[in-house]
Design a protein around this motif. Structure first.
Motif, PDB file in Angstrom:
ATOM      1  N   ASN A 184       0.809  -1.223   0.000  1.00 45.75           N
ATOM      2  CA  ASN A 184       0.000   0.000   0.000  1.00 45.75           C
ATOM      3  C   ASN A 184       0.841   1.271   0.000  1.00 45.75           C
ATOM      4  O   ASN A 184       0.312   2.358  -0.245  1.00 45.75           O
ATOM      5  CB  ASN A 184      -0.963   0.004   1.194  1.00 45.75           C
TER       6      ASN A 184
ATOM      7  N   ARG B 252      -8.164  -1.505  -7.680  1.00 46.69           N
ATOM      8  CA  ARG B 252      -8.726  -0.197  -7.374  1.00 46.69           C
ATOM      9  C   ARG B 252      -7.658   0.904  -7.320  1.00 46.69           C
ATOM     10  O   ARG B 252      -7.900   2.051  -7.697  1.00 46.69           O
ATOM     11  CB  ARG B 252      -9.437  -0.311  -6.032  1.00 46.69           C
TER      12      ARG B 252
ATOM     13  N   ARG C 194     -17.394   1.445  -2.226  1.00 49.61           N
ATOM     14  CA  ARG C 194     -16.089   2.109  -2.377  1.00 49.61           C
ATOM     15  C   ARG C 194     -16.071   3.183  -3.465  1.00 49.61           C
ATOM     16  O   ARG C 194     -15.414   3.034  -4.497  1.00 49.61           O
ATOM     17  CB  ARG C 194     -14.990   1.080  -2.646  1.00 49.61           C
ATOM     18  N   PRO C 195     -16.794   4.280  -3.261  1.00 53.12           N
ATOM     19  CA  PRO C 195     -16.808   5.336  -4.276  1.00 53.12           C
ATOM     20  C   PRO C 195     -15.462   6.067  -4.376  1.00 53.12           C
ATOM     21  O   PRO C 195     -14.595   5.905  -3.521  1.00 53.12           O
ATOM     22  CB  PRO C 195     -17.885   6.293  -3.751  1.00 53.12           C
ATOM     23  N   VAL C 196     -15.315   6.869  -5.451  1.00 51.33           N
ATOM     24  CA  VAL C 196     -14.111   7.700  -5.608  1.00 51.33           C
ATOM     25  C   VAL C 196     -14.501   9.176  -5.718  1.00 51.33           C
ATOM     26  O   VAL C 196     -13.766   9.986  -6.265  1.00 51.33           O
ATOM     27  CB  VAL C 196     -13.253   7.267  -6.831  1.00 51.33           C
ATOM     28  N   ASP C 197     -15.683   9.520  -5.169  1.00 52.23           N
ATOM     29  CA  ASP C 197     -16.181  10.886  -5.280  1.00 52.23           C
ATOM     30  C   ASP C 197     -15.211  11.914  -4.692  1.00 52.23           C
ATOM     31  O   ASP C 197     -15.051  13.025  -5.228  1.00 52.23           O
ATOM     32  CB  ASP C 197     -17.563  10.999  -4.602  1.00 52.23           C
ATOM     33  N   LEU C 198     -14.523  11.549  -3.598  1.00 53.41           N
ATOM     34  CA  LEU C 198     -13.643  12.536  -2.956  1.00 53.41           C
ATOM     35  C   LEU C 198     -12.368  12.763  -3.776  1.00 53.41           C
ATOM     36  O   LEU C 198     -11.833  13.881  -3.790  1.00 53.41           O
ATOM     37  CB  LEU C 198     -13.306  12.102  -1.532  1.00 53.41           C
ATOM     38  N   HIS C 199     -11.908  11.733  -4.476  1.00 51.67           N
ATOM     39  CA  HIS C 199     -10.754  11.914  -5.383  1.00 51.67           C
ATOM     40  C   HIS C 199     -11.139  12.965  -6.427  1.00 51.67           C
ATOM     41  O   HIS C 199     -10.348  13.842  -6.777  1.00 51.67           O
ATOM     42  CB  HIS C 199     -10.427  10.608  -6.133  1.00 51.67           C
TER      43      HIS C 199
ATOM     44  N   THR D 249      -9.954   9.451   3.718  1.00 52.04           N
ATOM     45  CA  THR D 249      -9.682   8.499   2.642  1.00 52.04           C
ATOM     46  C   THR D 249      -8.179   8.440   2.343  1.00 52.04           C
ATOM     47  O   THR D 249      -7.555   9.484   2.109  1.00 52.04           O
ATOM     48  CB  THR D 249     -10.478   8.817   1.352  1.00 52.04           C
ATOM     49  N   VAL D 250      -7.652   7.229   2.357  1.00 50.59           N
ATOM     50  CA  VAL D 250      -6.220   7.037   2.110  1.00 50.59           C
ATOM     51  C   VAL D 250      -5.914   7.384   0.648  1.00 50.59           C
ATOM     52  O   VAL D 250      -5.088   8.248   0.350  1.00 50.59           O
ATOM     53  CB  VAL D 250      -5.811   5.577   2.433  1.00 50.59           C
ATOM     54  N   GLY D 251      -6.616   6.727  -0.280  1.00 51.46           N
ATOM     55  CA  GLY D 251      -6.351   6.959  -1.701  1.00 51.46           C
ATOM     56  C   GLY D 251      -6.663   8.398  -2.109  1.00 51.46           C
ATOM     57  O   GLY D 251      -5.932   8.994  -2.904  1.00 51.46           O
TER      58      GLY D 251
ATOM     59  N   THR E 266      -8.601  -1.633   9.371  1.00 50.50           N
ATOM     60  CA  THR E 266      -9.598  -2.504   8.723  1.00 50.50           C
ATOM     61  C   THR E 266      -8.921  -3.682   8.024  1.00 50.50           C
ATOM     62  O   THR E 266      -9.487  -4.769   7.944  1.00 50.50           O
ATOM     63  CB  THR E 266     -10.465  -1.694   7.731  1.00 50.50           C
ATOM     64  N   ASP E 267      -7.690  -3.474   7.539  1.00 51.51           N
ATOM     65  CA  ASP E 267      -6.991  -4.554   6.838  1.00 51.51           C
ATOM     66  C   ASP E 267      -6.528  -5.678   7.774  1.00 51.51           C
ATOM     67  O   ASP E 267      -5.992  -6.691   7.302  1.00 51.51           O
ATOM     68  CB  ASP E 267      -5.783  -3.996   6.066  1.00 51.51           C
TER      69      ASP E 267
ATOM     70  N   VAL F 167     -15.022   1.062   8.706  1.00 47.56           N
ATOM     71  CA  VAL F 167     -14.410   1.767   7.565  1.00 47.56           C
ATOM     72  C   VAL F 167     -15.096   1.386   6.249  1.00 47.56           C
ATOM     73  O   VAL F 167     -15.408   2.250   5.432  1.00 47.56           O
ATOM     74  CB  VAL F 167     -12.889   1.477   7.498  1.00 47.56           C
ATOM     75  N   PHE F 168     -15.352   0.092   6.060  1.00 50.45           N
ATOM     76  CA  PHE F 168     -15.995  -0.370   4.826  1.00 50.45           C
ATOM     77  C   PHE F 168     -17.294  -1.096   5.153  1.00 50.45           C
ATOM     78  O   PHE F 168     -17.385  -1.784   6.176  1.00 50.45           O
ATOM     79  CB  PHE F 168     -15.085  -1.337   4.059  1.00 50.45           C
TER      80      PHE F 168
ATOM     81  N   ARG G 148     -17.703  -5.928   4.761  1.00 51.24           N
ATOM     82  CA  ARG G 148     -16.359  -6.500   4.870  1.00 51.24           C
ATOM     83  C   ARG G 148     -16.281  -7.603   5.931  1.00 51.24           C
ATOM     84  O   ARG G 148     -15.249  -7.781   6.568  1.00 51.24           O
ATOM     85  CB  ARG G 148     -15.327  -5.410   5.154  1.00 51.24           C
TER      86      ARG G 148
END
Ligand code: UD1
Length: 420
Positions: free
Chosen positions: A23, A93, A122-127, A164-166, A306-307, A329-330, A333
Protein backbone atom coordinates in the motif's frame (compact mmCIF):
# COMPACT_ATOMS: atom_id res chain seq x y z
CA UNK A 1 -6.55 -21.63 -11.15
CA UNK A 2 -4.42 -22.05 -7.99
CA UNK A 3 -5.67 -23.24 -4.61
CA UNK A 4 -4.00 -23.60 -1.22
CA UNK A 5 -4.18 -26.89 0.67
CA UNK A 6 -3.55 -26.62 4.40
CA UNK A 7 -3.38 -29.39 7.01
CA UNK A 8 -3.90 -27.53 10.25
CA UNK A 9 -2.75 -28.18 13.77
CA UNK A 10 0.92 -27.15 13.66
CA UNK A 11 2.19 -24.46 16.02
CA UNK A 12 4.04 -21.91 13.92
CA UNK A 13 7.63 -21.29 15.01
CA UNK A 14 10.41 -19.38 13.27
CA UNK A 15 11.70 -16.12 11.87
CA UNK A 16 10.60 -14.11 8.81
CA UNK A 17 11.68 -10.89 7.17
CA UNK A 18 9.05 -8.26 6.32
CA UNK A 19 8.41 -7.47 2.65
CA UNK A 20 8.07 -3.95 1.30
CA UNK A 21 4.62 -2.45 1.74
CA UNK A 22 2.12 -2.95 -1.08
CA UNK A 23 0.00 0.00 0.00
CA UNK A 24 3.04 2.30 0.11
CA UNK A 25 4.62 1.02 -3.11
CA UNK A 26 1.45 1.53 -5.20
CA UNK A 27 1.12 5.32 -4.68
CA UNK A 28 4.90 5.73 -4.89
CA UNK A 29 4.89 4.00 -8.28
CA UNK A 30 2.03 6.27 -9.40
CA UNK A 31 3.98 9.32 -8.16
CA UNK A 32 6.83 8.54 -10.56
CA UNK A 33 4.51 9.95 -13.27
CA UNK A 34 5.10 13.40 -11.75
CA UNK A 35 8.61 13.60 -13.20
CA UNK A 36 10.24 13.12 -16.58
CA UNK A 37 13.36 11.75 -14.87
CA UNK A 38 14.04 8.18 -13.86
CA UNK A 39 13.15 6.89 -10.37
CA UNK A 40 14.75 3.92 -8.61
CA UNK A 41 12.72 2.10 -5.98
CA UNK A 42 14.09 -0.48 -3.54
CA UNK A 43 12.04 -2.99 -1.57
CA UNK A 44 9.06 -3.05 -3.95
CA UNK A 45 7.25 -6.32 -3.11
CA UNK A 46 6.74 -9.03 -5.76
CA UNK A 47 2.96 -9.00 -5.93
CA UNK A 48 0.20 -9.14 -8.50
CA UNK A 49 -1.01 -5.61 -7.66
CA UNK A 50 2.51 -4.24 -8.14
CA UNK A 51 2.81 -5.99 -11.51
CA UNK A 52 -0.54 -4.48 -12.49
CA UNK A 53 0.64 -0.96 -11.54
CA UNK A 54 3.93 -1.46 -13.42
CA UNK A 55 2.02 -2.69 -16.50
CA UNK A 56 -0.23 0.37 -16.22
CA UNK A 57 2.79 2.72 -16.05
CA UNK A 58 4.36 0.99 -19.04
CA UNK A 59 1.09 1.21 -21.01
CA UNK A 60 1.15 4.98 -20.42
CA UNK A 61 4.71 5.13 -21.77
CA UNK A 62 6.64 5.31 -18.46
CA UNK A 63 8.72 2.15 -18.75
CA UNK A 64 8.68 0.30 -15.41
CA UNK A 65 11.07 -2.62 -15.02
CA UNK A 66 12.35 -4.77 -12.16
CA UNK A 67 16.08 -5.55 -12.49
CA UNK A 68 17.95 -8.67 -11.36
CA UNK A 69 18.45 -7.27 -7.85
CA UNK A 70 14.70 -6.73 -7.48
CA UNK A 71 15.02 -2.95 -7.78
CA UNK A 72 12.26 -1.25 -9.77
CA UNK A 73 13.28 1.50 -12.19
CA UNK A 74 10.66 3.75 -13.77
CA UNK A 75 11.70 5.86 -16.77
CA UNK A 76 9.25 8.74 -16.73
CA UNK A 77 10.38 10.46 -19.93
CA UNK A 78 7.97 9.41 -22.60
CA UNK A 79 4.37 9.43 -21.38
CA UNK A 80 2.16 9.85 -24.45
CA UNK A 81 -0.94 7.95 -23.42
CA UNK A 82 -3.14 9.40 -20.68
CA UNK A 83 -5.69 6.63 -20.36
CA UNK A 84 -5.84 3.88 -17.72
CA UNK A 85 -7.94 1.21 -19.44
CA UNK A 86 -10.75 -0.83 -17.89
CA UNK A 87 -8.96 -4.16 -18.38
CA UNK A 88 -6.14 -3.09 -16.06
CA UNK A 89 -8.12 -0.94 -13.64
CA UNK A 90 -10.84 -3.55 -13.04
CA UNK A 91 -8.39 -5.85 -11.28
CA UNK A 92 -7.00 -3.17 -8.95
CA UNK A 93 -8.73 -0.20 -7.37
CA UNK A 94 -5.40 1.55 -6.69
CA UNK A 95 -5.12 2.27 -10.44
CA UNK A 96 -7.12 5.42 -9.60
CA UNK A 97 -3.85 6.76 -8.14
CA UNK A 98 -2.55 7.68 -11.61
CA UNK A 99 -5.38 10.22 -11.93
CA UNK A 100 -3.81 13.00 -9.83
CA UNK A 101 -0.24 12.69 -11.19
CA UNK A 102 -1.31 12.54 -14.88
CA UNK A 103 -3.64 15.50 -14.48
CA UNK A 104 -1.10 17.59 -12.57
CA UNK A 105 1.75 16.99 -15.03
CA UNK A 106 -0.02 16.72 -18.39
CA UNK A 107 -3.40 18.40 -17.78
CA UNK A 108 -5.24 15.31 -18.99
CA UNK A 109 -6.23 11.92 -17.57
CA UNK A 110 -8.80 9.24 -18.34
CA UNK A 111 -9.17 6.50 -15.77
CA UNK A 112 -11.73 3.74 -15.80
CA UNK A 113 -13.87 3.53 -12.66
CA UNK A 114 -11.91 1.18 -10.38
CA UNK A 115 -12.52 -2.43 -9.36
CA UNK A 116 -10.45 -4.32 -6.76
CA UNK A 117 -11.76 -6.07 -3.66
CA UNK A 118 -15.51 -6.56 -3.43
CA UNK A 119 -15.84 -4.81 -0.08
CA UNK A 120 -18.74 -2.44 -0.38
CA UNK A 121 -19.42 0.26 -2.93
CA UNK A 122 -16.09 2.11 -2.38
CA UNK A 123 -16.81 5.34 -4.28
CA UNK A 124 -14.11 7.70 -5.61
CA UNK A 125 -16.18 10.89 -5.28
CA UNK A 126 -13.64 12.54 -2.96
CA UNK A 127 -10.75 11.91 -5.38
CA UNK A 128 -12.80 13.72 -8.00
CA UNK A 129 -14.02 16.55 -5.75
CA UNK A 130 -10.56 17.56 -4.56
CA UNK A 131 -9.23 17.63 -8.15
CA UNK A 132 -12.24 19.71 -9.24
CA UNK A 133 -11.49 22.10 -6.37
CA UNK A 134 -7.97 22.45 -7.86
CA UNK A 135 -9.54 23.60 -11.11
CA UNK A 136 -9.96 20.36 -13.07
CA UNK A 137 -12.94 19.75 -15.30
CA UNK A 138 -14.08 16.20 -14.57
CA UNK A 139 -16.71 14.33 -16.60
CA UNK A 140 -17.82 10.73 -16.44
CA UNK A 141 -18.08 9.15 -19.90
CA UNK A 142 -18.73 5.51 -20.76
CA UNK A 143 -17.36 4.20 -17.48
CA UNK A 144 -14.32 6.50 -17.53
CA UNK A 145 -13.40 9.48 -15.36
CA UNK A 146 -12.22 12.06 -17.90
CA UNK A 147 -10.32 14.92 -16.24
CA UNK A 148 -8.81 17.99 -17.88
CA UNK A 149 -6.81 20.95 -16.60
CA UNK A 150 -5.22 22.48 -19.70
CA UNK A 151 -3.86 25.45 -17.74
CA UNK A 152 -2.61 23.35 -14.83
CA UNK A 153 -4.01 22.80 -11.34
CA UNK A 154 -4.16 25.50 -8.68
CA UNK A 155 -3.60 25.25 -4.93
CA UNK A 156 -6.70 24.75 -2.80
CA UNK A 157 -7.95 24.74 0.80
CA UNK A 158 -9.95 21.50 0.90
CA UNK A 159 -11.53 19.52 3.74
CA UNK A 160 -12.28 15.83 3.14
CA UNK A 161 -15.74 14.74 4.44
CA UNK A 162 -14.43 11.23 5.09
CA UNK A 163 -10.89 10.16 5.83
CA UNK A 164 -9.68 8.50 2.64
CA UNK A 165 -6.22 7.04 2.11
CA UNK A 166 -6.35 6.96 -1.70
CA UNK A 167 -8.10 10.35 -1.89
CA UNK A 168 -5.38 11.91 0.27
CA UNK A 169 -2.68 10.32 -1.90
CA UNK A 170 -4.18 11.57 -5.18
CA UNK A 171 -4.61 15.06 -3.70
CA UNK A 172 -1.09 15.38 -2.28
CA UNK A 173 0.48 14.16 -5.53
CA UNK A 174 -1.60 16.60 -7.61
CA UNK A 175 -0.96 19.51 -5.21
CA UNK A 176 2.81 18.96 -5.45
CA UNK A 177 2.75 20.31 -9.03
CA UNK A 178 -0.19 22.76 -8.63
CA UNK A 179 0.35 26.52 -8.75
CA UNK A 180 0.39 27.98 -5.22
CA UNK A 181 -0.30 26.56 -1.80
CA UNK A 182 -2.70 23.73 -0.96
CA UNK A 183 -4.01 22.99 2.52
CA UNK A 184 -5.64 19.55 2.72
CA UNK A 185 -7.64 18.97 5.91
CA UNK A 186 -9.02 15.82 7.56
CA UNK A 187 -6.50 13.77 5.57
CA UNK A 188 -5.48 10.17 6.26
CA UNK A 189 -2.57 9.79 8.68
CA UNK A 190 -1.53 6.26 7.69
CA UNK A 191 2.22 5.44 7.69
CA UNK A 192 1.89 4.77 3.94
CA UNK A 193 0.95 8.45 3.47
CA UNK A 194 4.09 9.43 5.39
CA UNK A 195 6.11 7.15 3.09
CA UNK A 196 4.57 8.71 -0.03
CA UNK A 197 5.36 12.20 1.29
CA UNK A 198 8.93 11.03 1.96
CA UNK A 199 9.24 9.98 -1.68
CA UNK A 200 7.65 13.20 -3.00
CA UNK A 201 10.03 15.20 -0.83
CA UNK A 202 12.97 13.25 -2.28
CA UNK A 203 11.63 14.34 -5.71
CA UNK A 204 11.74 17.99 -4.58
CA UNK A 205 8.14 18.48 -3.38
CA UNK A 206 7.51 20.93 -0.53
CA UNK A 207 5.13 19.31 1.93
CA UNK A 208 4.64 19.58 5.69
CA UNK A 209 2.24 17.89 8.10
CA UNK A 210 2.43 14.21 7.16
CA UNK A 211 1.19 12.00 10.00
CA UNK A 212 -1.22 14.75 11.15
CA UNK A 213 -4.72 15.49 9.81
CA UNK A 214 -3.57 18.54 7.77
CA UNK A 215 -1.11 18.59 4.89
CA UNK A 216 0.29 21.86 3.52
CA UNK A 217 1.85 21.70 0.08
CA UNK A 218 3.71 24.49 -1.73
CA UNK A 219 3.37 23.55 -5.39
CA UNK A 220 6.59 23.51 -7.43
CA UNK A 221 7.06 23.86 -11.20
CA UNK A 222 8.81 20.51 -11.68
CA UNK A 223 9.91 17.45 -9.74
CA UNK A 224 13.05 15.42 -10.26
CA UNK A 225 13.81 11.69 -10.24
CA UNK A 226 14.58 10.04 -6.89
CA UNK A 227 16.02 6.90 -5.33
CA UNK A 228 13.82 5.60 -2.51
CA UNK A 229 13.31 2.52 -0.34
CA UNK A 230 9.68 1.54 0.37
CA UNK A 231 8.61 1.03 4.01
CA UNK A 232 7.87 -2.47 5.39
CA UNK A 233 4.39 -3.97 5.06
CA UNK A 234 2.64 -3.64 8.42
CA UNK A 235 -0.38 -5.67 7.29
CA UNK A 236 1.72 -8.59 6.08
CA UNK A 237 3.62 -8.56 9.38
CA UNK A 238 0.39 -8.26 11.38
CA UNK A 239 -1.04 -11.25 9.51
CA UNK A 240 1.92 -13.49 10.42
CA UNK A 241 1.78 -12.32 14.05
CA UNK A 242 -1.92 -13.25 14.26
CA UNK A 243 -1.25 -16.58 12.53
CA UNK A 244 1.40 -17.40 15.14
CA UNK A 245 -0.89 -16.34 18.00
CA UNK A 246 -3.84 -18.38 16.68
CA UNK A 247 -1.69 -21.53 16.42
CA UNK A 248 -0.32 -20.98 19.98
CA UNK A 249 3.12 -20.57 18.38
CA UNK A 250 6.00 -18.13 18.15
CA UNK A 251 7.34 -15.89 15.42
CA UNK A 252 10.03 -13.25 15.11
CA UNK A 253 9.67 -10.76 12.28
CA UNK A 254 12.69 -8.72 11.24
CA UNK A 255 12.91 -5.58 9.11
CA UNK A 256 9.86 -3.86 10.63
CA UNK A 257 9.38 -0.61 12.57
CA UNK A 258 7.40 -1.78 15.65
CA UNK A 259 5.65 1.61 16.23
CA UNK A 260 3.55 1.22 13.07
CA UNK A 261 2.01 -1.95 14.52
CA UNK A 262 1.44 -0.70 18.06
CA UNK A 263 -2.38 -1.01 18.00
CA UNK A 264 -2.20 -4.52 16.54
CA UNK A 265 0.46 -5.57 19.08
CA UNK A 266 -1.63 -4.14 21.95
CA UNK A 267 -4.58 -6.27 20.82
CA UNK A 268 -2.34 -9.30 20.58
CA UNK A 269 -1.07 -8.67 24.12
CA UNK A 270 -4.72 -8.78 25.23
CA UNK A 271 -4.99 -12.27 23.71
CA UNK A 272 -2.20 -13.32 26.07
CA UNK A 273 0.70 -13.07 23.63
CA UNK A 274 4.11 -12.21 25.04
CA UNK A 275 5.51 -9.58 22.66
CA UNK A 276 9.00 -8.14 22.72
CA UNK A 277 10.27 -5.50 20.33
CA UNK A 278 13.64 -4.21 19.19
CA UNK A 279 14.58 -1.32 16.92
CA UNK A 280 13.61 -3.26 13.79
CA UNK A 281 12.00 -6.51 14.94
CA UNK A 282 8.97 -7.89 16.78
CA UNK A 283 8.85 -11.26 18.55
CA UNK A 284 5.53 -12.87 19.54
CA UNK A 285 5.34 -15.95 21.74
CA UNK A 286 2.07 -17.58 22.89
CA UNK A 287 4.07 -20.07 25.00
CA UNK A 288 1.67 -22.80 23.89
CA UNK A 289 -1.39 -21.09 25.36
CA UNK A 290 -4.81 -20.72 23.76
CA UNK A 291 -5.44 -17.04 22.88
CA UNK A 292 -8.12 -15.09 24.73
CA UNK A 293 -10.88 -13.43 22.67
CA UNK A 294 -10.53 -9.68 21.97
CA UNK A 295 -13.03 -7.07 20.78
CA UNK A 296 -12.02 -5.04 17.74
CA UNK A 297 -13.43 -1.85 16.18
CA UNK A 298 -11.82 -0.73 12.92
CA UNK A 299 -10.93 2.94 12.42
CA UNK A 300 -8.63 5.05 10.25
CA UNK A 301 -5.01 5.22 11.49
CA UNK A 302 -3.98 5.46 14.32
CA UNK A 303 -7.02 3.28 15.12
CA UNK A 304 -7.24 -0.45 14.54
CA UNK A 305 -6.71 -1.16 10.79
CA UNK A 306 -9.60 -2.50 8.72
CA UNK A 307 -6.99 -4.55 6.84
CA UNK A 308 -6.37 -6.59 10.05
CA UNK A 309 -10.04 -7.13 10.94
CA UNK A 310 -10.54 -10.45 9.10
CA UNK A 311 -7.39 -11.97 10.64
CA UNK A 312 -8.59 -11.13 14.17
CA UNK A 313 -12.00 -12.58 13.31
CA UNK A 314 -10.21 -15.86 12.50
CA UNK A 315 -8.23 -15.75 15.74
CA UNK A 316 -11.40 -15.09 17.76
CA UNK A 317 -13.13 -18.17 16.32
CA UNK A 318 -10.76 -20.42 18.28
CA UNK A 319 -10.05 -18.09 21.23
CA UNK A 320 -11.25 -18.53 24.80
CA UNK A 321 -14.39 -16.47 25.36
CA UNK A 322 -16.70 -14.32 23.26
CA UNK A 323 -15.88 -11.25 21.22
CA UNK A 324 -17.35 -8.61 18.98
CA UNK A 325 -15.61 -7.42 15.81
CA UNK A 326 -17.02 -4.19 14.34
CA UNK A 327 -16.16 -2.87 10.88
CA UNK A 328 -16.66 0.89 10.54
CA UNK A 329 -14.41 1.77 7.56
CA UNK A 330 -16.00 -0.37 4.83
CA UNK A 331 -19.45 -1.81 4.37
CA UNK A 332 -19.77 -5.49 3.51
CA UNK A 333 -16.36 -6.50 4.87
CA UNK A 334 -17.35 -9.43 7.08
CA UNK A 335 -17.72 -11.91 4.21
CA UNK A 336 -15.03 -14.22 5.56
CA UNK A 337 -17.36 -15.03 8.47
CA UNK A 338 -19.67 -17.06 6.21
CA UNK A 339 -16.80 -19.25 5.01
CA UNK A 340 -15.50 -19.65 8.57
CA UNK A 341 -18.95 -20.83 9.65
CA UNK A 342 -18.55 -23.65 7.12
CA UNK A 343 -15.46 -24.65 9.14
CA UNK A 344 -17.49 -24.82 12.37
CA UNK A 345 -16.96 -21.26 13.62
CA UNK A 346 -19.73 -19.80 15.78
CA UNK A 347 -20.32 -16.32 14.36
CA UNK A 348 -23.46 -14.22 14.34
CA UNK A 349 -23.49 -11.24 11.96
CA UNK A 350 -25.47 -8.24 13.15
CA UNK A 351 -25.13 -5.23 10.82
CA UNK A 352 -21.50 -4.10 10.86
CA UNK A 353 -20.53 -6.44 13.72
CA UNK A 354 -19.63 -10.09 14.08
CA UNK A 355 -20.37 -11.72 17.46
CA UNK A 356 -18.02 -14.64 17.90
CA UNK A 357 -18.02 -17.47 20.43
CA UNK A 358 -14.59 -19.09 20.49
CA UNK A 359 -14.40 -22.86 19.86
CA UNK A 360 -11.52 -25.12 20.81
CA UNK A 361 -10.94 -25.95 17.15
CA UNK A 362 -12.34 -25.57 13.63
CA UNK A 363 -12.73 -28.34 11.08
CA UNK A 364 -11.05 -28.20 7.69
CA UNK A 365 -13.36 -27.61 4.70
CA UNK A 366 -13.27 -26.38 1.12
CA UNK A 367 -13.67 -22.57 1.25
CA UNK A 368 -13.50 -19.70 -1.18
CA UNK A 369 -11.52 -16.45 -0.85
CA UNK A 370 -13.65 -13.35 -1.46
CA UNK A 371 -11.13 -10.52 -1.07
CA UNK A 372 -7.49 -9.99 -0.20
CA UNK A 373 -7.60 -9.85 3.61
CA UNK A 374 -10.50 -12.31 3.82
CA UNK A 375 -8.24 -14.82 2.02
CA UNK A 376 -5.52 -14.28 4.62
CA UNK A 377 -8.03 -14.91 7.39
CA UNK A 378 -9.08 -18.19 5.78
CA UNK A 379 -5.43 -19.26 5.73
CA UNK A 380 -5.28 -18.59 9.49
CA UNK A 381 -8.53 -20.53 9.98
CA UNK A 382 -7.04 -23.41 7.96
CA UNK A 383 -3.88 -23.38 10.12
CA UNK A 384 -5.92 -23.88 13.30
CA UNK A 385 -8.46 -26.34 11.85
CA UNK A 386 -8.25 -30.09 12.19
CA UNK A 387 -7.92 -31.96 8.88
CA UNK A 388 -7.59 -30.43 5.44
CA UNK A 389 -8.71 -27.00 4.26
CA UNK A 390 -8.72 -26.14 0.60
CA UNK A 391 -8.89 -22.42 -0.28
CA UNK A 392 -9.97 -21.59 -3.82
CA UNK A 393 -9.68 -18.30 -5.71
CA UNK A 394 -6.37 -17.46 -4.08
CA UNK A 395 -5.54 -14.94 -6.78
CA UNK A 396 -6.91 -12.53 -4.18
CA UNK A 397 -4.12 -13.47 -1.76
CA UNK A 398 -1.44 -13.16 -4.46
CA UNK A 399 -2.47 -9.51 -4.85
CA UNK A 400 -1.11 -8.72 -1.38
CA UNK A 401 1.10 -11.47 0.07
CA UNK A 402 4.48 -12.37 -1.39
CA UNK A 403 5.06 -16.16 -1.24
CA UNK A 404 2.63 -16.75 1.65
CA UNK A 405 2.91 -20.53 1.46
CA UNK A 406 6.72 -20.38 1.40
CA UNK A 407 6.79 -18.11 4.44
CA UNK A 408 4.34 -20.28 6.37
CA UNK A 409 6.30 -23.42 5.41
CA UNK A 410 9.38 -21.74 6.94
CA UNK A 411 7.37 -21.44 10.16
CA UNK A 412 6.54 -25.17 10.03
CA UNK A 413 3.05 -25.03 8.51
CA UNK A 414 1.77 -27.86 6.31
CA UNK A 415 0.59 -25.76 3.37
CA UNK A 416 1.00 -26.16 -0.38
CA UNK A 417 -0.23 -24.58 -3.58
CA UNK A 418 -1.88 -26.65 -6.26
CA UNK A 419 -2.89 -25.65 -9.78
CA UNK A 420 -6.03 -27.13 -11.26
C1 UD1 B 1 -6.68 1.96 1.21
C2 UD1 B 1 -5.92 0.67 1.23
C3 UD1 B 1 -6.77 -0.46 1.75
C4 UD1 B 1 -7.35 -0.09 3.12
C5 UD1 B 1 -8.02 1.28 3.07
C6 UD1 B 1 -8.44 1.77 4.45
C7 UD1 B 1 -4.36 0.93 -0.61
C8 UD1 B 1 -3.95 0.53 -1.97
N1 UD1 B 1 -5.47 0.38 -0.13
O1 UD1 B 1 -7.79 1.77 0.33
O2 UD1 B 1 -5.97 -1.63 1.86
O3 UD1 B 1 -8.30 -1.06 3.50
O4 UD1 B 1 -7.13 2.26 2.53
O5 UD1 B 1 -7.37 1.77 5.33
O6 UD1 B 1 -3.69 1.69 0.05
N2 UD1 B 1 -14.50 6.71 0.37
C9 UD1 B 1 -15.47 7.55 -0.11
N3 UD1 B 1 -15.19 8.35 -1.17
C10 UD1 B 1 -13.97 8.37 -1.77
C11 UD1 B 1 -12.95 7.52 -1.25
C12 UD1 B 1 -13.25 6.71 -0.18
O7 UD1 B 1 -16.59 7.56 0.41
O8 UD1 B 1 -13.77 9.11 -2.73
C13 UD1 B 1 -14.80 5.82 1.52
C14 UD1 B 1 -14.64 4.35 1.16
O9 UD1 B 1 -15.81 3.81 0.55
C15 UD1 B 1 -14.38 3.74 2.52
C16 UD1 B 1 -13.58 4.84 3.24
O10 UD1 B 1 -13.83 6.04 2.51
O11 UD1 B 1 -15.59 3.53 3.19
C17 UD1 B 1 -12.08 4.60 3.28
O12 UD1 B 1 -11.61 4.32 1.97
P1 UD1 B 1 -10.14 4.71 1.50
O13 UD1 B 1 -9.35 5.13 2.70
O14 UD1 B 1 -10.21 5.62 0.35
O15 UD1 B 1 -9.57 3.30 1.02
P2 UD1 B 1 -8.61 3.02 -0.21
O16 UD1 B 1 -7.67 4.15 -0.42
O17 UD1 B 1 -9.40 2.52 -1.35
Amino acid sequence: MDSLIIRGGTRLDGTLRASGSKNAALPILAATLLTGESCTLQRVPLLKDITTMMTLLSSLGAGALRNKEGVVVVEGGSVQVFKAPYDLVKTMRASILVLGPLLARYGLAEVSFPGGCAIGSRPVDLHIRVLEAMGADVQVREGYIVARAPNGLVGVDFTFDTVTVGGTENAVMAASLAQGISVLRNVAREPEIIDLVGFLRAMGAQIVGEGTDTLTIHGVAALQGANYSVMPDRIEVGTYLVAAAATRGRVKIEGIVPEILSVVCDKLRHTGACITEGEDWIDLDMQGNRPRAVDVVTEPYPGFPTDMQAQFTALNTIAEGTSRVTETVFENRLMQAHEMKRMGAEILIDGDSAHITGRLSLQGAPVMASDLRASASLVIAGLVASGETRIDRIYHIDRGYENIEGNLQCLGADIRRIST
